[in-house]
Motif scaffolding. Sequence first.
Motif, PDB file in Angstrom:
ATOM      1  N   LYS A  55       1.059  -1.369  -0.009  1.00  0.00           N
ATOM      2  CA  LYS A  55       0.332   0.333  -0.330  1.00  0.00           C
ATOM      3  C   LYS A  55       0.744   1.405   0.029  1.00  0.00           C
ATOM      4  O   LYS A  55       1.873   0.948   0.754  1.00  0.00           O
ATOM      5  CB  LYS A  55      -0.824   0.131   1.330  1.00  0.00           C
ATOM      6  CG  LYS A  55      -2.090  -1.311   1.258  1.00  0.00           C
ATOM      7  CD  LYS A  55      -3.032  -0.415   0.478  1.00  0.00           C
ATOM      8  CE  LYS A  55      -4.048  -1.606   0.996  1.00  0.00           C
ATOM      9  NZ  LYS A  55      -5.384  -1.085   1.200  1.00  0.00           N
ATOM     10  N   VAL A  56       0.214   2.571  -0.655  1.00  0.00           N
ATOM     11  CA  VAL A  56       1.176   3.739  -0.665  1.00  0.00           C
ATOM     12  C   VAL A  56       0.301   4.206  -0.470  1.00  0.00           C
ATOM     13  O   VAL A  56      -1.455   4.252  -1.147  1.00  0.00           O
ATOM     14  CB  VAL A  56       1.511   4.375  -2.241  1.00  0.00           C
ATOM     15  CG1 VAL A  56       2.271   5.644  -2.422  1.00  0.00           C
ATOM     16  CG2 VAL A  56       2.549   2.931  -2.159  1.00  0.00           C
ATOM     17  N   GLY A  57       0.000   4.701   0.868  1.00  0.00           N
ATOM     18  CA  GLY A  57      -1.667   5.392   1.435  1.00  0.00           C
ATOM     19  C   GLY A  57      -2.886   4.608   1.728  1.00  0.00           C
ATOM     20  O   GLY A  57      -2.840   2.984   1.744  1.00  0.00           O
ATOM     21  N   ALA A  58      -4.117   4.516   0.553  1.00  0.00           N
ATOM     22  CA  ALA A  58      -4.747   3.873   0.495  1.00  0.00           C
ATOM     23  C   ALA A  58      -5.145   3.080  -0.808  1.00  0.00           C
ATOM     24  O   ALA A  58      -5.665   2.298  -0.907  1.00  0.00           O
ATOM     25  CB  ALA A  58      -6.144   4.849   0.292  1.00  0.00           C
ATOM     26  N   ARG A  59      -3.608   3.720  -1.387  1.00  0.00           N
ATOM     27  CA  ARG A  59      -3.991   2.882  -2.908  1.00  0.00           C
ATOM     28  C   ARG A  59      -3.156   1.780  -3.320  1.00  0.00           C
ATOM     29  O   ARG A  59      -1.328   1.774  -2.198  1.00  0.00           O
ATOM     30  CB  ARG A  59      -2.774   4.049  -3.439  1.00  0.00           C
ATOM     31  CG  ARG A  59      -2.968   3.515  -4.976  1.00  0.00           C
ATOM     32  CD  ARG A  59      -2.497   4.697  -6.194  1.00  0.00           C
ATOM     33  NE  ARG A  59      -2.080   4.699  -7.624  1.00  0.00           N
ATOM     34  CZ  ARG A  59      -1.182   4.899  -8.116  1.00  0.00           C
ATOM     35  NH1 ARG A  59      -0.707   6.516  -7.396  1.00  0.00           N
ATOM     36  NH2 ARG A  59      -1.077   4.571  -9.597  1.00  0.00           N
ATOM     37  N   ALA A  60      -3.543   0.564  -3.727  1.00  0.00           N
ATOM     38  CA  ALA A  60      -2.904  -0.931  -3.308  1.00  0.00           C
ATOM     39  C   ALA A  60      -1.932  -0.860  -4.682  1.00  0.00           C
ATOM     40  O   ALA A  60      -2.463  -1.071  -6.041  1.00  0.00           O
ATOM     41  CB  ALA A  60      -3.411  -2.019  -3.537  1.00  0.00           C
ATOM     42  N   LEU A  61      -0.636  -1.127  -4.735  1.00  0.00           N
ATOM     43  CA  LEU A  61       0.310  -1.264  -6.182  1.00  0.00           C
ATOM     44  C   LEU A  61       0.621  -3.071  -5.977  1.00  0.00           C
ATOM     45  O   LEU A  61       0.811  -3.808  -4.933  1.00  0.00           O
ATOM     46  CB  LEU A  61       1.642  -0.673  -5.759  1.00  0.00           C
ATOM     47  CG  LEU A  61       0.813   0.965  -6.182  1.00  0.00           C
ATOM     48  CD1 LEU A  61       2.499   1.850  -6.164  1.00  0.00           C
ATOM     49  CD2 LEU A  61       0.145   1.058  -6.980  1.00  0.00           C
ATOM     50  N   ILE A  62       0.828  -3.724  -6.827  1.00  0.00           N
ATOM     51  CA  ILE A  62       1.514  -4.907  -7.073  1.00  0.00           C
ATOM     52  C   ILE A  62       2.640  -5.053  -8.443  1.00  0.00           C
ATOM     53  O   ILE A  62       2.487  -4.656  -8.814  1.00  0.00           O
ATOM     54  CB  ILE A  62       0.470  -5.663  -7.972  1.00  0.00           C
ATOM     55  CG1 ILE A  62      -1.497  -5.238  -7.399  1.00  0.00           C
ATOM     56  CG2 ILE A  62       0.676  -7.206  -8.164  1.00  0.00           C
ATOM     57  CD1 ILE A  62      -2.021  -4.479  -7.984  1.00  0.00           C
ATOM     58  N   ASP A  63       3.778  -5.079  -7.641  1.00  0.00           N
ATOM     59  CA  ASP A  63       5.052  -5.565  -8.556  1.00  0.00           C
ATOM     60  C   ASP A  63       4.964  -7.134  -9.375  1.00  0.00           C
ATOM     61  O   ASP A  63       4.399  -7.624  -9.395  1.00  0.00           O
ATOM     62  CB  ASP A  63       5.879  -5.507  -7.553  1.00  0.00           C
ATOM     63  CG  ASP A  63       7.122  -6.417  -7.145  1.00  0.00           C
ATOM     64  OD1 ASP A  63       7.897  -5.260  -7.499  1.00  0.00           O
ATOM     65  OD2 ASP A  63       7.454  -7.604  -7.664  1.00  0.00           O
ATOM     66  N   LYS A  64       5.239  -5.879 -10.409  1.00  0.00           N
ATOM     67  CA  LYS A  64       5.104  -6.969 -10.979  1.00  0.00           C
ATOM     68  C   LYS A  64       6.324  -8.391 -10.770  1.00  0.00           C
ATOM     69  O   LYS A  64       5.311  -8.942 -11.632  1.00  0.00           O
ATOM     70  CB  LYS A  64       5.483  -6.203 -13.016  1.00  0.00           C
ATOM     71  CG  LYS A  64       5.259  -7.373 -13.482  1.00  0.00           C
ATOM     72  CD  LYS A  64       6.099  -6.573 -15.433  1.00  0.00           C
ATOM     73  CE  LYS A  64       5.754  -7.602 -15.905  1.00  0.00           C
ATOM     74  NZ  LYS A  64       7.052  -8.896 -16.379  1.00  0.00           N
ATOM     75  N   THR A  65       7.453  -8.150 -11.163  1.00  0.00           N
ATOM     76  CA  THR A  65       7.560  -9.728 -10.779  1.00  0.00           C
ATOM     77  C   THR A  65       6.859 -11.042  -9.354  1.00  0.00           C
ATOM     78  O   THR A  65       7.243 -12.215 -10.087  1.00  0.00           O
ATOM     79  CB  THR A  65       9.523  -9.071 -10.593  1.00  0.00           C
ATOM     80  OG1 THR A  65      10.166  -8.318 -11.416  1.00  0.00           O
ATOM     81  CG2 THR A  65      10.077 -10.526 -10.006  1.00  0.00           C
ATOM     82  N   ALA A  66       6.485  -9.975  -8.279  1.00  0.00           N
ATOM     83  CA  ALA A  66       6.238 -10.578  -7.010  1.00  0.00           C
ATOM     84  C   ALA A  66       5.027 -11.337  -8.235  1.00  0.00           C
ATOM     85  O   ALA A  66       4.705 -12.762  -7.738  1.00  0.00           O
ATOM     86  CB  ALA A  66       5.986  -9.541  -6.327  1.00  0.00           C
TER      87      ALA A  66
END
Length: 79
Positions: free
Chosen positions: A53-64
Amino acid sequence: MEELLKEILETLKSEKPKKITFTIAEAAEYSGIGQVKIRELIARCNTDFPYFKVGARALIDKTALDRWVEKITEEHREI
């Protein structure tokens, strides 16, 4: 030859760097998993879905995400 090199350099400068993280929408498009399902995976307790999470925003790592898809495929897991 010099013109060709200048053109190549300009092209390289203007290209965007490749993204290493996805938003939920981008991860859904990339993986073929629906946005609703990705949101469900993120909301689960003790999820192994690769996000942060970056603040309320979820991010997904491409490699993971690639590794996670390989893992659930090998396990024949239903998500």
